[in-house]
Design a protein around this motif. Sequence first.
Motif, PDB file in Angstrom:
ATOM      1  N   PHE A 187      -9.145  -1.878  -3.946  1.00  0.00           N
ATOM      2  CA  PHE A 187      -9.720  -0.594  -4.342  1.00  0.00           C
ATOM      3  C   PHE A 187      -8.691   0.271  -5.064  1.00  0.00           C
ATOM      4  N   ALA A 188      -7.455   0.277  -4.575  1.00  0.00           N
ATOM      5  CA  ALA A 188      -6.405   1.075  -5.219  1.00  0.00           C
ATOM      6  C   ALA A 188      -6.122   0.578  -6.629  1.00  0.00           C
ATOM      7  N   LEU A 189      -6.360  -0.716  -6.868  1.00  0.00           N
ATOM      8  CA  LEU A 189      -6.147  -1.288  -8.194  1.00  0.00           C
ATOM      9  C   LEU A 189      -7.401  -1.214  -9.055  1.00  0.00           C
ATOM     10  N   GLY A 190      -8.503  -0.698  -8.506  1.00  0.00           N
ATOM     11  CA  GLY A 190      -9.679  -0.425  -9.324  1.00  0.00           C
ATOM     12  C   GLY A 190     -10.833  -1.382  -9.177  1.00  0.00           C
ATOM     13  N   ASN A 191     -10.728  -2.405  -8.336  1.00  0.00           N
ATOM     14  CA  ASN A 191     -11.835  -3.348  -8.168  1.00  0.00           C
ATOM     15  C   ASN A 191     -12.768  -2.818  -7.076  1.00  0.00           C
ATOM     16  N   LYS A 192     -13.654  -1.904  -7.462  1.00  0.00           N
ATOM     17  CA  LYS A 192     -14.539  -1.238  -6.508  1.00  0.00           C
ATOM     18  C   LYS A 192     -15.849  -2.014  -6.356  1.00  0.00           C
ATOM     19  N   ASN A 193     -16.229  -2.258  -5.109  1.00  0.00           N
ATOM     20  CA  ASN A 193     -17.456  -2.977  -4.798  1.00  0.00           C
ATOM     21  C   ASN A 193     -17.928  -2.483  -3.436  1.00  0.00           C
TER      22      ASN A 193
ATOM     23  N   LEU B 200       0.823  -1.209   0.000  1.00  0.00           N
ATOM     24  CA  LEU B 200       0.000   0.000   0.000  1.00  0.00           C
ATOM     25  C   LEU B 200       0.856   1.257   0.000  1.00  0.00           C
ATOM     26  N   HIS B 201       1.943   1.236   0.747  1.00  0.00           N
ATOM     27  CA  HIS B 201       2.867   2.368   0.771  1.00  0.00           C
ATOM     28  C   HIS B 201       3.384   2.663  -0.643  1.00  0.00           C
ATOM     29  N   GLU B 202       3.760   1.614  -1.363  1.00  0.00           N
ATOM     30  CA  GLU B 202       4.283   1.782  -2.718  1.00  0.00           C
ATOM     31  C   GLU B 202       3.173   2.165  -3.705  1.00  0.00           C
ATOM     32  N   LEU B 203       2.006   1.550  -3.569  1.00  0.00           N
ATOM     33  CA  LEU B 203       0.897   1.874  -4.464  1.00  0.00           C
ATOM     34  C   LEU B 203       0.461   3.324  -4.315  1.00  0.00           C
ATOM     35  N   HIS B 204       0.331   3.788  -3.086  1.00  0.00           N
ATOM     36  CA  HIS B 204      -0.064   5.180  -2.874  1.00  0.00           C
ATOM     37  C   HIS B 204       0.979   6.126  -3.456  1.00  0.00           C
ATOM     38  N   GLY B 205       2.246   5.783  -3.278  1.00  0.00           N
ATOM     39  CA  GLY B 205       3.307   6.606  -3.853  1.00  0.00           C
ATOM     40  C   GLY B 205       3.245   6.621  -5.369  1.00  0.00           C
ATOM     41  N   ALA B 206       3.008   5.461  -5.969  1.00  0.00           N
ATOM     42  CA  ALA B 206       2.948   5.370  -7.431  1.00  0.00           C
ATOM     43  C   ALA B 206       1.758   6.141  -7.982  1.00  0.00           C
ATOM     44  N   ILE B 207       0.609   6.021  -7.342  1.00  0.00           N
ATOM     45  CA  ILE B 207      -0.577   6.739  -7.802  1.00  0.00           C
ATOM     46  C   ILE B 207      -0.329   8.248  -7.761  1.00  0.00           C
ATOM     47  N   ALA B 208       0.287   8.717  -6.681  1.00  0.00           N
ATOM     48  CA  ALA B 208       0.580  10.147  -6.564  1.00  0.00           C
ATOM     49  C   ALA B 208       1.556  10.596  -7.646  1.00  0.00           C
TER      50      ALA B 208
ATOM     51  N   LEU C  51       6.769   9.878 -13.891  1.00  0.00           N
ATOM     52  CA  LEU C  51       6.619   8.450 -14.112  1.00  0.00           C
ATOM     53  C   LEU C  51       7.804   7.591 -13.690  1.00  0.00           C
ATOM     54  N   ASN C  52       9.016   8.089 -13.802  1.00  0.00           N
ATOM     55  CA  ASN C  52      10.159   7.226 -13.489  1.00  0.00           C
ATOM     56  C   ASN C  52      10.117   6.693 -12.059  1.00  0.00           C
ATOM     57  N   PRO C  53       9.883   7.527 -11.054  1.00  0.00           N
ATOM     58  CA  PRO C  53       9.757   6.960  -9.698  1.00  0.00           C
ATOM     59  C   PRO C  53       8.559   6.017  -9.579  1.00  0.00           C
ATOM     60  N   ALA C  54       7.475   6.321 -10.305  1.00  0.00           N
ATOM     61  CA  ALA C  54       6.296   5.449 -10.261  1.00  0.00           C
ATOM     62  C   ALA C  54       6.633   4.055 -10.783  1.00  0.00           C
ATOM     63  N   PHE C  55       7.460   3.993 -11.832  1.00  0.00           N
ATOM     64  CA  PHE C  55       7.832   2.690 -12.393  1.00  0.00           C
ATOM     65  C   PHE C  55       8.565   1.841 -11.360  1.00  0.00           C
ATOM     66  N   LYS C  56       9.460   2.485 -10.609  1.00  0.00           N
ATOM     67  CA  LYS C  56      10.207   1.748  -9.585  1.00  0.00           C
ATOM     68  C   LYS C  56       9.261   1.231  -8.499  1.00  0.00           C
ATOM     69  N   MET C  57       8.313   2.067  -8.103  1.00  0.00           N
ATOM     70  CA  MET C  57       7.369   1.661  -7.058  1.00  0.00           C
ATOM     71  C   MET C  57       6.473   0.524  -7.532  1.00  0.00           C
TER      72      MET C  57
END
Length: 292
Positions: free
Chosen positions: A146-152, A76-84, A91-97
């Motif tokens: 939810f962060a990956l888009g599977n909203k229910n 979650l720490h990495e996903l939140h960072g990548a989304i931001a 994008l380059n830091p997002a790719f690493k995350m």
Amino acid sequence: MCPHAPSTTPSTTSTSPENIVIEEKAQLDFSQSMSYGDYLQLDAILGAQKPRSPAHDEMLFIVQHQTSELWMKLMLHELHGAIARVASDDLNPAFKMLARVSKIMEQLVHSWDVLATMTPPEYSAMRPYLGSSSGFQSYQYRSIEFALGNKNAAMLKPHEHRADLLALVERAFVAPSLYDESLRLLARRGLPVPQSHTSRDFSKPYEASDDVEQAWLMVYRDPQRYWDLYQLGEELIDLEDAFRLWRFRHVTTVERVIGFKRGTGGTGGVSYLRKMLDVVLFPEIWKLRTDL
């Protein structure tokens, strides 16, 4: 002096046994500084295993799930960072995350190998002590979904007993997912992503779009022009590929241990988990592989 000749200057550091002992004592005395255990809070972590049954194998069950939750915390720490980062066109830091998230999922896939050493009789010996507790109730896993888009919206209910946890999950539920932010990025770059997919209600389940696929096709047909967006698409595919393996290994392990019994949290167990295998997070990037 010959450069290879031994120096005749006395060494300022003695390696006599007495000095080695003194040095080792200095390295082993942590009474005045932070130790390894202090830094990692090992007293709290290693004291958190509280088996409720007399079954020997319950320790495995607890450690398996606790370590998974720790990996999910990092995920979650990495996903939140990548989304931001995607939201700010960095994008380059997002790719690493995102690459790190995929590796964490690989780690979680292999963790099922350990739990799979638990046989049905061993699980049955401890199952009555679990009550209604279930991995279905993991708020961190739900936040990842939810962060990956599977909203229910129905998946909020298992967390209603804790207002603080419900607030965390609701925040992930209404926020743009990683894929939502990726599509908004494509639109900012001038690609024809429809407004219906950039300004939508992000709490609603994602619906695939031919127009969105056409935007991704433009990227994939001209990767030199859109190299970073092309790389983003492949990072998303890597991520979903790893997520599918994690889900699949979960299903096979549960079936191996409990068969088709209902889950302790009231779900259908294997039947529910198998339905999750059909969820596609980034549909247009998968479909374009056929249409290219």
